[in-house]
Design a protein around this motif. Structure first.
Motif, PDB file in Angstrom:
ATOM      1  N   MET A  79       0.825  -1.194   0.000  1.00  0.00           N
ATOM      2  CA  MET A  79       0.000   0.000   0.000  1.00  0.00           C
ATOM      3  C   MET A  79       0.865   1.250   0.000  1.00  0.00           C
ATOM      4  SD  MET A  79      -3.272   1.150   0.818  1.00  0.00           S
ATOM      5  CE  MET A  79      -3.895   2.670   1.444  1.00  0.00           C
ATOM      6  N   ALA A  80       1.982   1.213   0.701  1.00  0.00           N
ATOM      7  CA  ALA A  80       2.817   2.408   0.811  1.00  0.00           C
ATOM      8  C   ALA A  80       3.446   2.796  -0.523  1.00  0.00           C
ATOM      9  CB  ALA A  80       3.900   2.195   1.859  1.00  0.00           C
ATOM     10  N   THR A  81       3.633   1.836  -1.417  1.00  0.00           N
ATOM     11  CA  THR A  81       4.266   2.163  -2.690  1.00  0.00           C
ATOM     12  C   THR A  81       3.307   2.825  -3.667  1.00  0.00           C
ATOM     13  OG1 THR A  81       3.789  -0.023  -3.576  1.00  0.00           O
ATOM     14  CG2 THR A  81       5.927   0.294  -2.485  1.00  0.00           C
ATOM     15  N   THR A  82       2.015   2.889  -3.346  1.00  0.00           N
ATOM     16  CA  THR A  82       1.061   3.472  -4.278  1.00  0.00           C
ATOM     17  C   THR A  82       0.531   4.821  -3.811  1.00  0.00           C
ATOM     18  OG1 THR A  82      -0.786   2.309  -3.252  1.00  0.00           O
ATOM     19  CG2 THR A  82       0.337   1.198  -5.075  1.00  0.00           C
ATOM     20  N   VAL A  83       1.154   5.442  -2.835  1.00  0.00           N
ATOM     21  CA  VAL A  83       0.680   6.737  -2.343  1.00  0.00           C
ATOM     22  C   VAL A  83       0.681   7.762  -3.472  1.00  0.00           C
ATOM     23  CG1 VAL A  83       1.189   8.654  -0.789  1.00  0.00           C
ATOM     24  CG2 VAL A  83       1.349   6.305   0.029  1.00  0.00           C
ATOM     25  N   GLY A  84       1.778   7.862  -4.205  1.00  0.00           N
ATOM     26  CA  GLY A  84       1.855   8.821  -5.306  1.00  0.00           C
ATOM     27  C   GLY A  84       0.883   8.506  -6.421  1.00  0.00           C
ATOM     28  N   ARG A  85       0.692   7.228  -6.711  1.00  0.00           N
ATOM     29  CA  ARG A  85      -0.217   6.811  -7.768  1.00  0.00           C
ATOM     30  C   ARG A  85      -1.664   7.158  -7.417  1.00  0.00           C
ATOM     31  NH1 ARG A  85      -0.661   0.608  -9.654  1.00  0.00           N
ATOM     32  NH2 ARG A  85       1.203   1.048 -10.853  1.00  0.00           N
ATOM     33  N   ASN A  86      -2.052   6.918  -6.177  1.00  0.00           N
ATOM     34  CA  ASN A  86      -3.429   7.182  -5.763  1.00  0.00           C
ATOM     35  C   ASN A  86      -3.767   8.664  -5.773  1.00  0.00           C
ATOM     36  OD1 ASN A  86      -3.967   4.497  -5.407  1.00  0.00           O
ATOM     37  ND2 ASN A  86      -3.507   4.514  -3.233  1.00  0.00           N
ATOM     38  N   ILE A  87      -2.793   9.514  -5.586  1.00  0.00           N
ATOM     39  CA  ILE A  87      -3.041  10.955  -5.623  1.00  0.00           C
ATOM     40  C   ILE A  87      -2.919  11.487  -7.054  1.00  0.00           C
ATOM     41  CG2 ILE A  87      -2.243  13.198  -4.784  1.00  0.00           C
ATOM     42  CD1 ILE A  87      -1.289  11.739  -2.266  1.00  0.00           C
ATOM     43  N   ALA A  88      -1.985  10.959  -7.826  1.00  0.00           N
ATOM     44  CA  ALA A  88      -1.740  11.475  -9.176  1.00  0.00           C
ATOM     45  C   ALA A  88      -2.828  11.069 -10.166  1.00  0.00           C
ATOM     46  CB  ALA A  88      -0.380  10.997  -9.678  1.00  0.00           C
ATOM     47  N   ALA A  89      -3.430   9.907  -9.986  1.00  0.00           N
ATOM     48  CA  ALA A  89      -4.437   9.439 -10.953  1.00  0.00           C
ATOM     49  C   ALA A  89      -5.658  10.354 -11.037  1.00  0.00           C
ATOM     50  CB  ALA A  89      -4.837   7.999 -10.638  1.00  0.00           C
ATOM     51  N   PRO A  90      -6.288  10.751  -9.913  1.00  0.00           N
ATOM     52  CA  PRO A  90      -7.420  11.670 -10.050  1.00  0.00           C
ATOM     53  C   PRO A  90      -7.017  13.048 -10.590  1.00  0.00           C
ATOM     54  CG  PRO A  90      -7.416  10.669  -7.868  1.00  0.00           C
ATOM     55  CD  PRO A  90      -6.140  10.288  -8.543  1.00  0.00           C
ATOM     56  N   LEU A  91      -5.821  13.501 -10.228  1.00  0.00           N
ATOM     57  CA  LEU A  91      -5.343  14.787 -10.730  1.00  0.00           C
ATOM     58  C   LEU A  91      -5.091  14.719 -12.233  1.00  0.00           C
ATOM     59  CD1 LEU A  91      -4.710  17.618  -9.766  1.00  0.00           C
ATOM     60  CD2 LEU A  91      -2.383  16.883  -9.329  1.00  0.00           C
TER      61      LEU A  91
ATOM     62  N   SER B 222       8.521   4.310 -17.549  1.00  0.00           N
ATOM     63  CA  SER B 222       7.350   5.086 -17.977  1.00  0.00           C
ATOM     64  C   SER B 222       7.363   6.488 -17.366  1.00  0.00           C
ATOM     65  CB  SER B 222       6.056   4.357 -17.609  1.00  0.00           C
ATOM     66  OG  SER B 222       5.929   4.207 -16.221  1.00  0.00           O
ATOM     67  N   LEU B 223       8.083   6.651 -16.250  1.00  0.00           N
ATOM     68  CA  LEU B 223       8.221   7.968 -15.626  1.00  0.00           C
ATOM     69  C   LEU B 223       8.955   8.937 -16.545  1.00  0.00           C
ATOM     70  CD1 LEU B 223       8.134   9.934 -13.198  1.00  0.00           C
ATOM     71  CD2 LEU B 223      10.200   8.827 -12.363  1.00  0.00           C
ATOM     72  N   ALA B 224       9.909   8.444 -17.310  1.00  0.00           N
ATOM     73  CA  ALA B 224      10.677   9.317 -18.195  1.00  0.00           C
ATOM     74  C   ALA B 224       9.777   9.974 -19.247  1.00  0.00           C
ATOM     75  CB  ALA B 224      11.793   8.533 -18.872  1.00  0.00           C
ATOM     76  N   ALA B 225       8.914   9.188 -19.870  1.00  0.00           N
ATOM     77  CA  ALA B 225       8.016   9.747 -20.884  1.00  0.00           C
ATOM     78  C   ALA B 225       6.972  10.666 -20.259  1.00  0.00           C
ATOM     79  CB  ALA B 225       7.327   8.614 -21.641  1.00  0.00           C
ATOM     80  N   ALA B 226       6.377  10.220 -19.160  1.00  0.00           N
ATOM     81  CA  ALA B 226       5.345  11.041 -18.507  1.00  0.00           C
ATOM     82  C   ALA B 226       5.938  12.325 -17.951  1.00  0.00           C
ATOM     83  CB  ALA B 226       4.673  10.238 -17.390  1.00  0.00           C
ATOM     84  N   GLY B 227       7.114  12.243 -17.367  1.00  0.00           N
ATOM     85  CA  GLY B 227       7.741  13.420 -16.789  1.00  0.00           C
ATOM     86  C   GLY B 227       8.160  14.439 -17.822  1.00  0.00           C
ATOM     87  N   SER B 228       8.750  13.982 -18.919  1.00  0.00           N
ATOM     88  CA  SER B 228       9.223  14.936 -19.927  1.00  0.00           C
ATOM     89  C   SER B 228       8.059  15.627 -20.641  1.00  0.00           C
ATOM     90  CB  SER B 228      10.132  14.238 -20.937  1.00  0.00           C
ATOM     91  OG  SER B 228       9.430  13.205 -21.597  1.00  0.00           O
TER      92      SER B 228
ATOM     93  N   LEU C  29      -1.940  11.382 -21.916  1.00  0.00           N
ATOM     94  CA  LEU C  29      -1.908  10.014 -22.450  1.00  0.00           C
ATOM     95  C   LEU C  29      -0.647   9.281 -21.985  1.00  0.00           C
ATOM     96  CD1 LEU C  29      -3.224  10.657 -26.066  1.00  0.00           C
ATOM     97  CD2 LEU C  29      -4.487   9.845 -24.073  1.00  0.00           C
ATOM     98  N   ALA C  30       0.488   9.969 -22.031  1.00  0.00           N
ATOM     99  CA  ALA C  30       1.721   9.371 -21.503  1.00  0.00           C
ATOM    100  C   ALA C  30       1.629   9.196 -19.996  1.00  0.00           C
ATOM    101  CB  ALA C  30       2.926  10.241 -21.861  1.00  0.00           C
ATOM    102  N   GLY C  31       0.965  10.122 -19.324  1.00  0.00           N
ATOM    103  CA  GLY C  31       0.779  10.016 -17.885  1.00  0.00           C
ATOM    104  C   GLY C  31      -0.111   8.847 -17.505  1.00  0.00           C
ATOM    105  N   ALA C  32      -1.144   8.574 -18.307  1.00  0.00           N
ATOM    106  CA  ALA C  32      -2.015   7.418 -18.039  1.00  0.00           C
ATOM    107  C   ALA C  32      -1.233   6.118 -18.188  1.00  0.00           C
ATOM    108  CB  ALA C  32      -3.209   7.439 -18.986  1.00  0.00           C
ATOM    109  N   ASN C  33      -0.332   6.076 -19.153  1.00  0.00           N
ATOM    110  CA  ASN C  33       0.526   4.904 -19.305  1.00  0.00           C
ATOM    111  C   ASN C  33       1.423   4.741 -18.082  1.00  0.00           C
ATOM    112  OD1 ASN C  33       1.644   2.700 -20.796  1.00  0.00           O
ATOM    113  ND2 ASN C  33       3.415   3.998 -21.242  1.00  0.00           N
TER     114      ASN C  33
END
Length: 184
Positions: free
Chosen positions: A1-13, A83-89, A70-74
């Motif tokens: 659960m602790a590894t998905t803290v960022g994912r759970n907040i970033a997905a709705p945003l 996948s962070l590299a594409a979404a981040g850039s 779209l890259a962020g959803a991936n």
């Protein structure tokens, strides 16, 4: 659960930003169409000298923002550092162009004059998107500070099968995930 803290907040945003960018694209396209047709006296349009530049950068920010989502959803789907590299850039570029559009929105507000409700709505959405896109950008890069928040740039190399439980192989033995034999 602790590894998905960022994912759970970033997905709705991510979803919120995607919807807002789609709305900006629709309204800015309508406004620039009226501007090109010379219908600036339309009751819900108006504008001033900054309007064509603001609309151009708003459309550009919306298109880049949508493709960045779209890259962020991936990235949200896989949640790995590759996948962070594409979404981040793409998110950095989308935020930069949105910030430019925000500057033009502020200039358009500062110049004044009569502006219709559609232009005011695009201005408000661009200003809000500048801050929500920055927050999204910080959330997906939070893994570089701590692995608790998501993948970072310090993760082990998982592509060669050398994760955390790596057992050394003997020389000349074929390793899984590598297309050749090599001495380890």
């Amino acid at each position: 659960m602790a590894t998905t803290v960022g994912r759970n907040i970033a997905a709705p945003l991510l979803f919120l930003n995607l919807v807002m960018y789609l709305i900006v694209l629709g309204f800015a396209s309508w406004c620039i169409n009226k501007y090109i047709n010379g219908q600036t006296h339309h009751p819900s349009f108006g504008g001033n000298g900054a309007t064509p530049f603001f609309l151009t950068f708003s459309i550009l920010a919306a298109v880049i923002g949508i493709t960045s989502k779209l890259a962020g959803a991936n990235h949200i789907r896989f949640w790995r550092n590759d996948s962070l590299a594409a979404a981040g850039s793409t998110s950095i570029v989308a935020w930069a162009v949105t910030a430019l559009a925000m500057g033009l929105a502020c200039k358009q507000i500062n110049i004044g004059g009569w502006r219709g409700w559609r232009l005011k709505m695009i201005e408000a959405f661009i200003i809000i998107l500048t801050f929500t896109q920055l927050l999204y950008l910080m959330l997906i890069h939070a893994g570089s500070l701590s692995s608790k928040y998501g993948p970072g740039y310090r993760d082990q190399d998982y592509a060669t099968g050398q994760g955390h439980g790596h057992v050394p192989h003997t020389a000349g033995e074929h390793k899984a995930g590598v297309g050749t034999t090599m001495a380890v």
